[in-house]
Motif scaffolding. Sequence first.
Motif, PDB file in Angstrom:
ATOM      1  N   SER A   1       0.966  -0.961   0.266  1.00 50.01           N
ATOM      2  CA  SER A   1       0.063   0.154   0.273  1.00 50.01           C
ATOM      3  C   SER A   1       0.992   1.228  -0.343  1.00 50.01           C
ATOM      4  O   SER A   1       1.871   1.677   0.768  1.00 50.01           O
ATOM      5  N   PHE A   2       0.664   2.015  -0.579  1.00 43.55           N
ATOM      6  CA  PHE A   2       1.012   3.591  -1.318  1.00 43.55           C
ATOM      7  C   PHE A   2       0.197   3.950  -1.336  1.00 43.55           C
ATOM      8  O   PHE A   2      -0.813   4.581  -2.058  1.00 43.55           O
ATOM      9  N   ILE A   3       0.434   5.952  -0.233  1.00 46.41           N
ATOM     10  CA  ILE A   3      -0.621   6.654   0.255  1.00 46.41           C
ATOM     11  C   ILE A   3       0.411   7.546  -0.196  1.00 46.41           C
ATOM     12  O   ILE A   3       0.689   8.420   0.685  1.00 46.41           O
TER      13      ILE A   3
ATOM     14  N   SER B   1       2.714   7.858   2.793  1.00 48.27           N
ATOM     15  CA  SER B   1       3.812   6.686   2.283  1.00 48.27           C
ATOM     16  C   SER B   1       5.314   8.009   1.923  1.00 48.27           C
ATOM     17  O   SER B   1       5.120   8.939   1.972  1.00 48.27           O
ATOM     18  N   THR B   2       6.338   7.496   2.661  1.00 49.71           N
ATOM     19  CA  THR B   2       6.967   8.450   2.505  1.00 49.71           C
ATOM     20  C   THR B   2       8.518   7.267   0.875  1.00 49.71           C
ATOM     21  O   THR B   2       8.002   6.187   0.569  1.00 49.71           O
ATOM     22  N   GLU B   3       9.235   8.200   0.636  1.00 56.33           N
ATOM     23  CA  GLU B   3      10.081   7.766  -0.393  1.00 56.33           C
ATOM     24  C   GLU B   3      10.720   6.509   0.182  1.00 56.33           C
ATOM     25  O   GLU B   3      10.614   5.887  -0.985  1.00 56.33           O
TER      26      GLU B   3
ATOM     27  N   ASP C   1       9.443   4.150   1.013  1.00 56.02           N
ATOM     28  CA  ASP C   1       7.980   3.323   1.003  1.00 56.02           C
ATOM     29  C   ASP C   1       7.453   3.059  -0.471  1.00 56.02           C
ATOM     30  O   ASP C   1       7.845   1.503  -0.784  1.00 56.02           O
ATOM     31  N   ARG C   2       8.018   4.379  -1.109  1.00 48.73           N
ATOM     32  CA  ARG C   2       8.117   3.745  -2.493  1.00 48.73           C
ATOM     33  C   ARG C   2       8.976   3.165  -3.068  1.00 48.73           C
ATOM     34  O   ARG C   2       8.517   2.238  -4.110  1.00 48.73           O
TER      35      ARG C   2
ATOM     36  N   ILE D   1       7.766  -0.434  -2.229  1.00 47.84           N
ATOM     37  CA  ILE D   1       6.841  -0.647  -2.947  1.00 47.84           C
ATOM     38  C   ILE D   1       7.256  -1.181  -4.572  1.00 47.84           C
ATOM     39  O   ILE D   1       7.209  -1.880  -5.560  1.00 47.84           O
TER      40      ILE D   1
END
Length: 192
Positions: free
Chosen positions: A155-157, A161-163, A165-166, A169
């Motif tokens: 999940s990316f919001i 969400s952080t860089e 996290d990106r 993912i």
Amino acid sequence: MTTSILVINGHPHPQASLAGKCILEAFKSLCPQACIRSLSETVNGANFDVAAEQAALLTADTIVWQFPFYWYSVPALMKNWIDSVLVHGFAFGTQGTALHGKKLLLSFTTGAAADKYVEGGAMGWPVEDFLPPLLQTARLCGMTSLAPVWSSGMSFIAGVSTEDDRLRIEQTAKQHAKRLFEVIFNNEVYAP
């Protein structure tokens, strides 16, 4: 080995899905011959051109259902497609043999982390325990289920969400696509 691959993208809002976009882009680069159909583009209101959807299925040896795990199953858009397209006389029943011998691969992402999908955990059960209705759909249609491929914690919001996290993912999505390719071309049949 030559195989005709059809990917059915069941995300209702595919452009809003970082994980889904990255998986499909990476898979397409690994397997340029694959045909990708996005249900959000083929649906008209709540209806599908059933003949066109069935014709697309007939061209494939391997069918991939790509979707986000919504309420422990496929999104409503994909469920509507299943109900509308995989009908008696085409996909099952005495005369419904159109999909016999084809392969189905479930490819999906979960928002929750993998450690939440354990017996007694936040999701209650392992991911595999939620799959029997989808696997039985393949079985009823005379299809062989290939080993499912899923990635958790995808999940990316935007704005939350952080860089990092990106980047995580995107990297996981590339690994997911590579695993999809391997399962298809190694013909990894699902054996629960």
